[in-house]
Design a protein around this motif. Sequence first.
Motif, short mmCIF file in Angstrom:
data_model
loop_
_atom_site.label_atom_id
_atom_site.label_comp_id
_atom_site.label_asym_id
_atom_site.label_seq_id
_atom_site.Cartn_x
_atom_site.Cartn_y
_atom_site.Cartn_z
N ASN A 1 -6.52 14.60 3.82
CA ASN A 1 -7.43 13.50 3.43
C ASN A 1 -8.70 13.98 2.74
OD1 ASN A 1 -8.91 14.52 5.61
ND2 ASN A 1 -9.18 12.54 6.62
N THR B 1 -9.70 11.25 -0.15
CA THR B 1 -9.34 9.85 0.06
C THR B 1 -10.14 9.17 1.17
OG1 THR B 1 -7.50 10.66 1.41
CG2 THR B 1 -7.02 10.05 -0.87
N GLN C 1 -12.45 7.70 -1.52
CA GLN C 1 -11.77 6.91 -2.54
C GLN C 1 -11.26 5.57 -2.01
OE1 GLN C 1 -8.68 9.49 -4.12
NE2 GLN C 1 -9.89 9.89 -5.97
N ILE C 2 -10.87 5.53 -0.75
CA ILE C 2 -10.25 4.32 -0.22
C ILE C 2 -10.96 3.84 1.04
CG2 ILE C 2 -7.98 4.88 -1.15
CD1 ILE C 2 -7.13 5.84 1.58
N THR D 1 -2.15 4.27 5.08
CA THR D 1 -1.50 5.47 4.54
C THR D 1 -1.10 6.42 5.67
OG1 THR D 1 -3.64 6.57 4.17
CG2 THR D 1 -2.70 5.34 2.33
N SER E 1 -3.50 7.46 -1.69
CA SER E 1 -4.38 6.30 -1.64
C SER E 1 -3.59 5.02 -1.39
CB SER E 1 -5.17 6.18 -2.95
OG SER E 1 -4.29 6.08 -4.06
#
Length: 333
Positions: A20, A23, A27-28, A36, A286
């Motif tokens: 990770n 992310t 990013q998410i 995820t 993602s």
Amino acid sequence: MQFRYLGDSGFKVSEIIYGNWLTHASQIADDQAMMTVAAALEAGITTYDTADVYANQAAETVLGKALKNQRREGLEILTKVYWPVAEKGPNDTGLSRKHIFESINGSLKRLQTDYVDLYQAHRYDYETPLEETMQAFGDLVRMGKVLYVGVSEWTAEQISEGQKLAKGLGFKIVSNQPQYSMLYRVIEEKVIPTSEQNGVTQIVWSPMAQGVLSGKYLPGAPLPEGSRAADPELASIIEKYMSDEVLTKVQLLKPLADELSITMAQLSIAWVLNNSNISAAIVGASKPEQIASNVAASGVKIPKEMLIKIDEILGSSVVRDASLTKSPEGRMS
């Protein structure tokens, strides 16, 4: 999902590891991160890699929440120590005994666990005696807070020296975590042979060269919206692969992937796993569907003649300079 041993230990990891880095908490959103991780669990991934520096500790927190209700014994949780975190004071970085002990305590709290399966030195610390670093790791192993010890982006010489000290202290370095892909092979000349001699295997990051080997970047075409190359904060990570020459060569790999009835992304992961010194490839996601696609690379065998063809296609675009394996000369502060 298939599993492989780390080094010459009895410890197995899933050969596709969920990581990770860019992310979670970055990013998410957290709810997407939870989905995820759920997809990774459903796909059979049992091994999860993070670090205290990812999103300045927040990525560990998100992963801890996502794995909270899982059977702990059925998971392998990996994290790292080295880079500056928190308030970034003079002792908030490096591999001193103080920073290692304080970092593991913070990581365990954020990950909501009593121990980590693998604790990794995220880089080599030139400013702390290696004996001090290895003694600290050995003490954590004896305390039960860490089950196995690994390193990341260490040179061949550093791996040898670290392993000698570790064995003298009653434990072993079992893994190294370097960057490795079809396009980036700097560990092949020195790190891999030395690792083999020392009972160390690789957990590699960026097996898809930051997504370039997925084939989604086309020469002369606009960058896909939402891609890493289109993100000003991440573009520098990927720019070395973004020339039309490299992107054109990457597109020539598609017929090979088609021949194996897999995607280009799956081909890139399978290529990494074809090396016997590679225990696992780290993949991020993602979106949940990306996980299912990546996992399909597990167990794929690439014929020898195809490996030769890949080398012929990529040619001089492959980065092989062994000197690129290095750590910062001084601590970040």
